[in-house]
Scaffold this motif. Sequence first.
Motif, PDB file in Angstrom:
ATOM      1  N   ARG A  65       0.815  -1.212   0.000  1.00 24.83           N
ATOM      2  CA  ARG A  65       0.000   0.000   0.000  1.00 24.83           C
ATOM      3  C   ARG A  65       0.852   1.267   0.000  1.00 24.83           C
ATOM      4  O   ARG A  65       1.847   1.377   0.722  1.00 24.83           O
ATOM      5  CB  ARG A  65      -0.920  -0.001   1.209  1.00 24.83           C
ATOM      6  N   ALA A  66       0.430   2.246  -0.805  1.00 24.26           N
ATOM      7  CA  ALA A  66       1.170   3.501  -0.929  1.00 24.26           C
ATOM      8  C   ALA A  66       1.113   4.326   0.347  1.00 24.26           C
ATOM      9  O   ALA A  66       2.097   4.987   0.710  1.00 24.26           O
ATOM     10  CB  ALA A  66       0.634   4.313  -2.099  1.00 24.26           C
ATOM     11  N   ASP A  67      -0.024   4.303   1.061  1.00 25.92           N
ATOM     12  CA  ASP A  67      -0.130   5.135   2.263  1.00 25.92           C
ATOM     13  C   ASP A  67       0.817   4.656   3.358  1.00 25.92           C
ATOM     14  O   ASP A  67       1.461   5.470   4.036  1.00 25.92           O
ATOM     15  CB  ASP A  67      -1.577   5.187   2.766  1.00 25.92           C
ATOM     16  N   ILE A  68       0.931   3.348   3.500  1.00 26.47           N
ATOM     17  CA  ILE A  68       1.819   2.802   4.534  1.00 26.47           C
ATOM     18  C   ILE A  68       3.279   3.020   4.145  1.00 26.47           C
ATOM     19  O   ILE A  68       4.108   3.430   4.970  1.00 26.47           O
ATOM     20  CB  ILE A  68       1.512   1.317   4.761  1.00 26.47           C
ATOM     21  N   LEU A  69       3.599   2.772   2.892  1.00 27.83           N
ATOM     22  CA  LEU A  69       4.967   3.001   2.439  1.00 27.83           C
ATOM     23  C   LEU A  69       5.333   4.479   2.526  1.00 27.83           C
ATOM     24  O   LEU A  69       6.469   4.832   2.888  1.00 27.83           O
ATOM     25  CB  LEU A  69       5.151   2.512   1.007  1.00 27.83           C
ATOM     26  N   GLY A  70       4.385   5.357   2.196  1.00 27.58           N
ATOM     27  CA  GLY A  70       4.648   6.786   2.273  1.00 27.58           C
ATOM     28  C   GLY A  70       5.011   7.210   3.684  1.00 27.58           C
ATOM     29  O   GLY A  70       5.956   7.995   3.885  1.00 27.58           O
ATOM     30  N   ALA A  71       4.275   6.694   4.671  1.00 26.31           N
ATOM     31  CA  ALA A  71       4.567   7.027   6.070  1.00 26.31           C
ATOM     32  C   ALA A  71       5.937   6.502   6.479  1.00 26.31           C
ATOM     33  O   ALA A  71       6.694   7.179   7.187  1.00 26.31           O
ATOM     34  CB  ALA A  71       3.477   6.456   6.975  1.00 26.31           C
ATOM     35  N   ALA A  72       6.285   5.291   6.032  1.00 27.38           N
ATOM     36  CA  ALA A  72       7.586   4.710   6.368  1.00 27.38           C
ATOM     37  C   ALA A  72       8.717   5.516   5.740  1.00 27.38           C
ATOM     38  O   ALA A  72       9.722   5.827   6.397  1.00 27.38           O
ATOM     39  CB  ALA A  72       7.639   3.258   5.905  1.00 27.38           C
ATOM     40  N   ILE A  73       8.558   5.867   4.470  1.00 31.75           N
ATOM     41  CA  ILE A  73       9.587   6.644   3.767  1.00 31.75           C
ATOM     42  C   ILE A  73       9.767   8.010   4.420  1.00 31.75           C
ATOM     43  O   ILE A  73      10.897   8.471   4.649  1.00 31.75           O
ATOM     44  CB  ILE A  73       9.217   6.804   2.280  1.00 31.75           C
ATOM     45  N   ASP A  74       8.669   8.661   4.759  1.00 34.27           N
ATOM     46  CA  ASP A  74       8.737  10.009   5.328  1.00 34.27           C
ATOM     47  C   ASP A  74       9.355  10.018   6.716  1.00 34.27           C
ATOM     48  O   ASP A  74       9.782  11.075   7.198  1.00 34.27           O
ATOM     49  CB  ASP A  74       7.339  10.625   5.369  1.00 34.27           C
ATOM     50  N   SER A  75       9.404   8.869   7.373  1.00 40.28           N
ATOM     51  CA  SER A  75       9.989   8.802   8.715  1.00 40.28           C
ATOM     52  C   SER A  75      11.515   8.784   8.685  1.00 40.28           C
ATOM     53  O   SER A  75      12.162   9.005   9.706  1.00 40.28           O
ATOM     54  CB  SER A  75       9.487   7.548   9.447  1.00 40.28           C
ATOM     55  N   ALA A  76      12.089   8.518   7.516  1.00 34.90           N
ATOM     56  CA  ALA A  76      13.542   8.417   7.399  1.00 34.90           C
ATOM     57  C   ALA A  76      14.141   9.798   7.114  1.00 34.90           C
ATOM     58  O   ALA A  76      13.756  10.434   6.135  1.00 34.90           O
ATOM     59  CB  ALA A  76      13.916   7.450   6.284  1.00 34.90           C
ATOM     60  N   PRO A  77      15.076  10.266   7.934  1.00 35.85           N
ATOM     61  CA  PRO A  77      15.732  11.552   7.640  1.00 35.85           C
ATOM     62  C   PRO A  77      16.421  11.497   6.290  1.00 35.85           C
ATOM     63  O   PRO A  77      17.181  10.570   6.015  1.00 35.85           O
ATOM     64  CB  PRO A  77      16.751  11.676   8.782  1.00 35.85           C
TER      65      PRO A  77
END
Length: 242
Positions: A65-77
Amino acid sequence: MMWQATVLTLYPELFPGPLDASILGRGAAEGYWALDTINIRDFSDNKYGSVDDTPAGGGAGLVMRADILGAAIDSAPRNDRPIVCLSPRGAPLTQARARTLSEGAGLIALCGRFEGIDERIFETRDIEEVSIGDFVLAGGEIAAMALIEACVRLIPGVLGSASSLGEESFDGGLLEYPQYTRPREFEGRAIPEVLLSGDHKKIAAWRREKRREITRTRRPDLLERFAKDGPIRRDKNKEPER
């Protein structure tokens, strides 16, 4: 600044794996580079920790899912690090690309699983897709390890001696020449006499010819490119040129 790799994965327990062994592990211990992981399941919106769903339009398998991956990606500095998704549809990984990545701040590696990733994650995030070959794996973790190793070994100091990188395969656009060591004879086959001659000019000429010969036999596409464009010129601050 230390080179930093962050891996987004469903299986953080797979890391560091081989990246903690030999020269790579020593390089990490000596502060040349570092690795951390982010578990994509930590961003699931349900109690089961699922991160996928059935493909729109029907079909086999599940799609991340794009929403879950988006949240994971955005958490990485980000820290000026590119996001790289390991994918068989990506651009082929080359020594030139690994060298450019090794000269930056690091990278963020996204490891896919299942049938694939919702395309909208690529439309809404700046993600570079990279392939390590024309084949399909169960997931991106092994490919991410290969990418990270290809970069880390190029970081000055990791190999100890810069000369170790001097005439490798793909350096200058050709494959590497044959290597020999003791014993002088093995099962009736001797080390080529030129390598024992002490004549460095003849040795260098022999190695150049062997590089061309091996490239001609095994990777004629590389030799054709070499003949057309000449050897790769490296500048530590730029993408290698031809």
